[in-house]
Write an enzyme that holds these catalytic residues in place. Sequence first.
Site, PDB file in Angstrom:
ATOM      1  N   SER A   1       0.808  -1.227   0.000  1.00 32.49           N
ATOM      2  CA  SER A   1       0.000   0.000   0.000  1.00 32.49           C
ATOM      3  C   SER A   1       0.836   1.271   0.000  1.00 32.49           C
ATOM      4  O   SER A   1       0.274   2.361  -0.122  1.00 32.49           O
ATOM      5  CB  SER A   1      -0.946   0.006   1.203  1.00 32.49           C
ATOM      6  OG  SER A   1      -0.207   0.016   2.407  1.00 32.49           O
TER       7      SER A   1
ATOM      8  N   LYS B   1      -6.645   3.631   8.537  1.00 32.11           N
ATOM      9  CA  LYS B   1      -5.729   4.613   7.958  1.00 32.11           C
ATOM     10  C   LYS B   1      -6.327   6.020   7.972  1.00 32.11           C
ATOM     11  O   LYS B   1      -5.638   7.009   8.269  1.00 32.11           O
ATOM     12  CB  LYS B   1      -5.370   4.207   6.531  1.00 32.11           C
ATOM     13  CG  LYS B   1      -4.528   2.929   6.458  1.00 32.11           C
ATOM     14  CD  LYS B   1      -4.291   2.502   5.018  1.00 32.11           C
ATOM     15  CE  LYS B   1      -3.442   1.230   4.961  1.00 32.11           C
ATOM     16  NZ  LYS B   1      -3.225   0.754   3.588  1.00 32.11           N
TER      17      LYS B   1
END
Length: 814
Positions: A690, A733
């Site tokens: 990611s 996140k």
Amino acid sequence: MTKVKGGPTDSGGPVEVPEQLSILPLRNSVLFPGAIIPIDVGRRKSVRLVEEAISRERPVIGILTQRDARTEDPNDGDMYAVGCAARILKVIKLAKDNFSVILQGVTRIRIDEYTQQDPFIIARVQAVPDPATTDVELDALVMNLKDIAKRVIKLMPELPKEAGALVDSVNEPGQLADLITSNLDLQVDEKQDVLETFDLKARMRTVLQFLSRQLEVLKVREKINTQVQEEMGRNQREYVLRQQLKAIKEELGELDEAGGDLEEFKEKIAEAKMPAEVEKAALKQFERLKVMQPSSAEYTVTRTYLEWLVELPWSVSTEDKLDISEARDILNSDHYDLEKVKKRILEYLAVRKLKSDKKGPILCLLGPPGVGKTSLGRSIAKAMGRKFLRISLGGVRDEAEIRGHRRTYVGSLPGRIIQGMKKVGTNNPIFMLDELDKLGHDFRGDPASALLEVLDPEQNNSFSDHYLEVPFDLSKVMFLATANIIDPVPPALKDRLEILELPGYTRDEKRSIAKQFLIPKQIEEHGLDGKVMELTEGGLCEIIDSYTREAGVRNLEREVGSVCRGVAVKVAEGSKDKFTVDAKDIPDFLGPQKYMSEVAERTAEAGVATGLAWTPVGGDILFIEATKMPGKGTLVLTGQLGDVMKESAQAALSFVRSRARWLGIEENFLEKTDIHVHIPAGAIPKDGPSAGVTMFVALASMLTGKPIRNDVAMTGEITLRGSVLPVGGIKEKVLAAHRAGIKRVILPERNQKDMVDVPDQAKNEMEFVYVKRIDELLPLVLTEMPEKYGKIPSGGGTTMITPPTPGQPPPTTA
């Protein structure tokens, strides 16, 4: 005065029996002619009699047996009329009024008349010696008596070998009958009947009957002895003897059927209302237990097993509280937010209200530490009116912990599931399996596989524990599992779980939880109150921002407790002032701030990009730094990166080289340049794809010399074709970005659907941009574009979501 020939143990000389004899009452015993017995003399009249006999040298007295041994001062009506004249052989003085006297029976006597009662009894008696006659029948009776007596002696190993020779030495019928009767284990009244039988033939027939009965008993005992020895073996002598005694009593009809406290088990089995199959097994074990001796090892094992069976809640249930409004109020008062979990619990209650036989769900509360997973279980139990039970699975590596051990092992016990059901006492509790993701799995065992049966509503109605070996119904139990991460849970077990994710808390949510729950709790626990201490809003925010960095509130509660302890010290020292703890006072209690704001660390500098990462304890931000130096085209990666993350860096550099003309940089820039990509916090392992987007932006910024905005964070996987692929952990996140003060978050377009789980507060305070291709990134993140920046290649599709204006509802596309 009558002269009678002496008994078999004396010299055979005649013994004179006076017409009047002093009478000594005897309890629980009968004296026969020729027998020698010791007796203790302690009653007042008996002591006077013995003293008189000694002083006047009257060695012959009369012995009569009392009808009732409990009579302390017997008179003429309390004793049998036939007794035995006895000679005093020896007197031993034990105490002032206590003698031990040894007597020898001489002849039968019959009472004619009592002449004195005090100081002791005297009676006129008539001696009844045995007639000196013989005939064929008497000889036959004598032979039968001797034969049976010797057979009895052989079957009684406790008798000496000389006993058979003694029987052979006696030839007179009367003496033989008296000798055998005096040594038989008979009742007092039976022996008295023999003593009162003057006819020799009748007496010998009576003795022959008693002796034959004794022989039959001994034969049965011998048979039982053989059977028991074959069954139990040589090493259990004590058990064998007890078994013999029990069998003999049973044969005689004297066995007490009441098995002590064992009968309680039968009542408990009936009260437990077990299923038919279980009750049958319990009764079978109960019957086995009744015939065992307490000293045997198997007795303890069987008794413990029965105790487990009768104490389990086979039919004990608590009644569910199905008031939806009340349950909602309880959940809201105990926990802030967590709306998804509360909604699911209320749905279950509603279904239970409409369909009472609905099986319990298997819920898994998934989230970082400190968000209230375990405490939520207690609130659910409180809302439903059920009992709460929790077991920790952290570190469990043996499936026997779940299913129990077999009873063949020493010290075996049921597994934790059955132990918990016994402890809680009902068959429908809230059963929390804490730390499901911490189960061990190695060559020593796989407890996760043992949980497959427990956590399957279609199978757990007949859960089989190895110790019980009978099915137990777990279908009424509502199982709750907790986990920090779901990846370690095996797929088969994961398939049985309904996963409810608990996100980390935002800054405002932490502030609300602290004000409603944590601060009042800590003030009370430290002996303070609102009149003594107040933690201001600024002080609380300072603790949240500078002293804790977590998804939950566990450390926040710990730091609030530290502040309360500091105030408690001052109060205990005698201070009367009210302590108002503000932001400036926090360092005095907690020391220097532990965490600097990430905003301060972010600088608008070329080559430094802010990324978003997922961790088991919630989301976090990370900085990716890139720099260049003269060299030969080497890419250096540092920061303890995993293989996948290194490959993302290679892919990012390759894409930058393919877009060199578009970025306005030389296409052969790598020929004489080394590039170094570093991710700080090098002691922490990092991996995953990611960070690909962030690495591309950092490289592009460094090579073009254009800084990156310090209020932008990003995440996403990249491909060599320039696509931005979706990643996981979006909720964590985004919350990490929100905590760090980020204003714009760049996400893959295909992750837009995951924003539904993000709290509204984060959505309202940040701007979200969804990109499909890498080429769309640079205008969104750089402070200024390069002078030679080319046109964006075709295929872009940027979607930008800005926060709503004040007073307007949030956008539905987020």
